[in-house]
Write a protein that holds these residues in place. Structure first.
Motif, PDB file in Angstrom:
ATOM      1  N   THR C   5     -13.435 -30.937  12.036  1.00 21.73           N
ATOM      2  CA  THR C   5     -12.354 -30.326  11.273  1.00 21.73           C
ATOM      3  C   THR C   5     -12.476 -28.813  11.397  1.00 21.73           C
ATOM      4  O   THR C   5     -13.562 -28.249  11.231  1.00 21.73           O
ATOM      5  CB  THR C   5     -12.450 -30.736   9.785  1.00 21.73           C
ATOM      6  OG1 THR C   5     -12.359 -32.154   9.704  1.00 21.73           O
ATOM      7  CG2 THR C   5     -11.340 -30.095   8.965  1.00 21.73           C
ATOM      8  N   VAL C  55     -14.209 -35.708   9.050  1.00 25.48           N
ATOM      9  CA  VAL C  55     -12.779 -35.547   8.800  1.00 25.48           C
ATOM     10  C   VAL C  55     -12.563 -35.760   7.307  1.00 25.48           C
ATOM     11  O   VAL C  55     -13.132 -36.687   6.728  1.00 25.48           O
ATOM     12  CB  VAL C  55     -11.975 -36.581   9.621  1.00 25.48           C
ATOM     13  CG1 VAL C  55     -10.476 -36.434   9.383  1.00 25.48           C
ATOM     14  CG2 VAL C  55     -12.306 -36.436  11.100  1.00 25.48           C
ATOM     15  N   THR C  59      -6.683 -34.474   3.640  1.00 29.66           N
ATOM     16  CA  THR C  59      -6.565 -33.087   4.081  1.00 29.66           C
ATOM     17  C   THR C  59      -5.773 -32.261   3.065  1.00 29.66           C
ATOM     18  O   THR C  59      -6.113 -31.110   2.764  1.00 29.66           O
ATOM     19  CB  THR C  59      -5.872 -33.041   5.462  1.00 29.66           C
ATOM     20  OG1 THR C  59      -6.649 -33.801   6.380  1.00 29.66           O
ATOM     21  CG2 THR C  59      -5.761 -31.614   5.972  1.00 29.66           C
ATOM     22  N   GLN C  63      -6.938 -28.840   1.257  1.00 27.48           N
ATOM     23  CA  GLN C  63      -6.100 -27.635   1.330  1.00 27.48           C
ATOM     24  C   GLN C  63      -5.830 -27.100  -0.087  1.00 27.48           C
ATOM     25  O   GLN C  63      -6.005 -25.919  -0.373  1.00 27.48           O
ATOM     26  CB  GLN C  63      -4.772 -27.996   2.026  1.00 27.48           C
ATOM     27  CG  GLN C  63      -3.732 -26.891   2.052  1.00 27.48           C
ATOM     28  CD  GLN C  63      -3.551 -26.286   3.428  1.00 27.48           C
ATOM     29  OE1 GLN C  63      -3.962 -26.865   4.427  1.00 27.48           O
ATOM     30  NE2 GLN C  63      -3.001 -25.090   3.488  1.00 27.48           N
ATOM     31  N   ILE C  78      -5.753 -25.921   8.020  1.00 30.85           N
ATOM     32  CA  ILE C  78      -6.719 -26.978   8.364  1.00 30.85           C
ATOM     33  C   ILE C  78      -6.215 -27.717   9.606  1.00 30.85           C
ATOM     34  O   ILE C  78      -5.084 -28.197   9.625  1.00 30.85           O
ATOM     35  CB  ILE C  78      -6.894 -27.958   7.196  1.00 30.85           C
ATOM     36  CG1 ILE C  78      -7.383 -27.192   5.959  1.00 30.85           C
ATOM     37  CG2 ILE C  78      -7.877 -29.074   7.559  1.00 30.85           C
ATOM     38  CD1 ILE C  78      -7.451 -28.019   4.704  1.00 30.85           C
ATOM     39  N   ASN C  79      -7.064 -27.746  10.590  1.00 27.37           N
ATOM     40  CA  ASN C  79      -6.696 -28.417  11.843  1.00 27.37           C
ATOM     41  C   ASN C  79      -5.322 -28.018  12.383  1.00 27.37           C
ATOM     42  O   ASN C  79      -4.423 -28.856  12.528  1.00 27.37           O
ATOM     43  CB  ASN C  79      -6.749 -29.941  11.687  1.00 27.37           C
ATOM     44  CG  ASN C  79      -8.168 -30.429  11.693  1.00 27.37           C
ATOM     45  OD1 ASN C  79      -9.034 -29.788  12.281  1.00 27.37           O
ATOM     46  ND2 ASN C  79      -8.410 -31.552  11.036  1.00 27.37           N
TER      47      ASN C  79
END
Lengths: 280, 280, 280, 280
Positions: C5, C55, C59, C63, C78-79
């Motif tokens: 990540t 991972v 997500t 965040q 993120i990513n």
């Protein structure tokens, strides 16, 4: 810099180390200014250099907190000596010594030169211009053992953090090296591992290389095999004879050695086996 | 360039050689545009590369005039082939080959690529995009002798001036090297003489060097010991693992090999024993 | 890389940010592999690039956690897209384009080239060898507005992350630049801020410099004044005429542009005013 | 070196110049050791630097022979002063001065330092360690005219071949520059023509460049616009603040200035308009 704290850690790698370290630092009311870390995946080792603003209320407590919360046998160093003590070893060539002495005189070296020790008196007059003690320890008419004993006796009282071989042209025995483990820094006049040993410029000339270089490294028992700190190179061509190579090489040597000293005095170099981690 | 004359001379050193050469050139109504000379004092050898404007009325006469007025056994070359013929040898890595093929396609190589020969077919599709013949000469299920015979048979018809080993990963026998004397050019993925042989990046990683490099050189019987043409280096640090070193190294390799080809195609390289004189 | 990540954060500087970030990351069961941070003390800004193994389960939650616990208006990414989409703009010179296309073909570019757009058809044949669509958008017989509208219409459908001006020799209007804010990357054939504008090699020749260079930078409204990503230089001497400078310069240009693309596609470049933070 | 002859020629270009020069040299029983020439095709000028073994029986005759057989107004210089006389001008920064004084002390400068002149006394103690006269010529409470008059009066008696501005931080008037035409050598702390004028490191910081540099050049009436002798650069990144840039820059400045002095003292630099021909 006086209200900053420098923390160096070296330990087995593990999950969550950056978070642990950052958490403990915050708990002690320090603020991270810069943090540089490296994971050596081959050897499962973790290295970190942290500069914090603020001074811990209790350094010993911070140290204990870190050691207890990091993998076993972590090496934690908080505020290692800010101004390193140096002893410089020389033979007859002046270029590296002069570069270091000038930086010291104008207070840009970030280290204190305690003494210069030479196996000739060639550089005595120059050294003394800068009010640095010069000791002449001749190797003549002495066994290697006697010579090195005298050398060690001359160096020891200064308790140096580093002994800088600034073109010191005698090969040191394993016994001597062991006495000053991880403290001996050498400048080798080639791009190691090319041209190990004597007369590297002569070797370079004969091989017809198109680049020469210099290497600053820790001294270990194996000649020119210690951990490398800094290397630089310079392009040359067929028109360089051996004296030209030597002259060109000296410029690289002094720049490389001074940069290595700079890195060491700022505690930017960490050792891992035969290699260095350098946080520039 | 068509009304210029290139003269290359290599002979025993003697008094007045520049004046003799310049005098003879003037006698033949050529005007010197640039003249680069070198005296190898150790071997008492004289090397000169002269570019003249104008074309001699009688090249054979100019050649004879030079040979008769220079020390015995002088090697005089007038207008060597302007556009060299190249055969490229590859294995699986594309970076050097691609760099050369692109230059060729856009006519900035100053040479004519006659063929690419690989011991795998990995690079066939790419090569054929550029309308260059690709020959796959596998080494599998063959003796070294058989393989090299097939290789030579494939190369020979093209009568190349140079055979460029653009990451050709098979070691060639002395017999093969002898067949193409002074025509085999290799790119070695290290700063020779450091890390001779296989896996130089692995060796570099283990030694903990702070610089990597590449070397373009003539191939002789001794592995990685032939005359060096071009070398370059790049600074690295502890964070480079072996794959990172390989990736960084490829950039140097292709730049070094292409520059060496450029020097050779412009007849800027002269051989003296195991060394090169390079008039950049 | 699929179970890693990448987290990029840019915010006002504050006490304890590294600890906060590291703590939140640990809370989400990610392990920090490398963390590079920078504090711009002049502007009180904090930048960090973290690579984690693992991972996040959620997500969006990670965040949110970061945004809520960092200073207001923190930019957290993120990513970001792993494989950037590129459109390349060219005129007639091939060297930068070819370098990029070859890397793309051999899958070492870490980006997907969606199209090449040229204001001439010079590079069409070459581009199409690599099965990349080539659009010729001529500027002839069009107002700047019309030309740029057509250019934008050609680019837009590809939704590129970056538009790379690989020796695109038309000056773009503020309106066009605004349309693709922070997405336009240019290679300028000088060491900026020296020799802004047209014919930098001619300017360099007239000034008699001893070094030439190239600069990859973001395009902003001020000609050649955008944030610099990569610069490199090369020593030259009095013997270089303008064509020699151009030839030597092309080698630097292509290396600099390819390195800049590499940095961008790995999300190693962050913008702060007219400057870049580059975590190499 | 005592039985060598150095010949420098600068004249209009013409057919057969190398042959003429070589012929005349041979006639005077000298043997060419190295010959470096350059034709400036834009200005139709020819430059040559010849090192011969042997000493001419009659130097005046050789000079006359050359002048009579070369294009009108040829500048011929035979054995210009072997050991140049230098006066060094400084303000407060020591790094360039120290580098020069150390080389002088150890007799590797190939020049004789006659005096150091500073507009402060900061560097007096250091200079006098090396038994070099130090003159403090303050600019305070003086008009520019008065200051420069005093400066000239201090310098004049030493009849220097070159006046080296080793970080002399006062701008000199056209009148002063005219007085010492082609003798004033400056080190500018940027990669000219970038960052002309004051505070180049501050300018570089604000522009966000990724490389800094230094330039040694002749001083002419236009600030930082004189012919460039030597330039070098160094890669930097976003983490360098202004003091870091200054520190890094000093290493380049001293190396560049010392190299320029080396070239000048060996008569390797020839002037052509606002450019230099440097035969390295």
């Amino acid at each position: 810099m006086n209200n900053q704290t420098l923390i160096l850690i070296q330990c087995q790698d593990a999950v969550g180390l950056v978070a642990s370290v950052a958490h403990i630092i915050a708990k002690h009311h320090l603020n991270i200014v810069t943090m540089r870390e490296f994971v050596d995946e081959e050897n499962h080792k973790f290295f970190v250099r942290v500069v914090c603003s603020g001074v811990p209320a209790a350094t010993a407590l911070l140290q204990q907190d870190l050691e207890e919360n990091l993998p076993a046998r972590a090496q934690v160093s908080i505020n290692p000596a800010r101004e390193k003590k140096l002893v410089i070893l020389v033979t007859k060539e002046h270029h590296c010594l002069a570069d270091i002495l000038v930086r010291h005189f104008f207070k840009t070296l970030n280290a204190s030169i305690k003494a210069v020790v030479g196996n000739y008196d060639t550089l005595q007059e120059f050294t003394e211009k800068f009010d640095i003690p010069y000791h002449c320890v001749s190797h003549e008419n002495k066994s290697k053992e006697e010579f090195e004993q005298e050398l060690a006796d001359t160096i020891m009282p200064y308790q140096p953090d580093y002994i800088v071989l600034a073109k010191f042209m005698r090969i040191l025995s394993p016994a001597f090296v062991a006495k000053f483990e991880n403290k001996l820094i050498n400048i080798h006049h080639s791009f190691l591992p090319a041209f190990i040993g004597a007369n590297p410029y002569r070797q370079a000339y004969k091989r017809g290389v198109k680049i020469i270089g210099a290497t600053a490294h820790y001294v270990t028992n194996d000649l020119d095999e210690g951990p490398i700190i800094v290397q630089r190179t310079k392009s040359i061509n067929h028109s360089y004879d051996v004296p030209n190579l030597v002259t060109a090489g000296k410029e690289i040597e002094k720049a490389v050695l001074s940069h290595a000293i700079h890195l060491l005095t700022e505690d930017r170099v960490m050792l891992q086996g035969n290699k260095t981690i350098v946080f520039e």
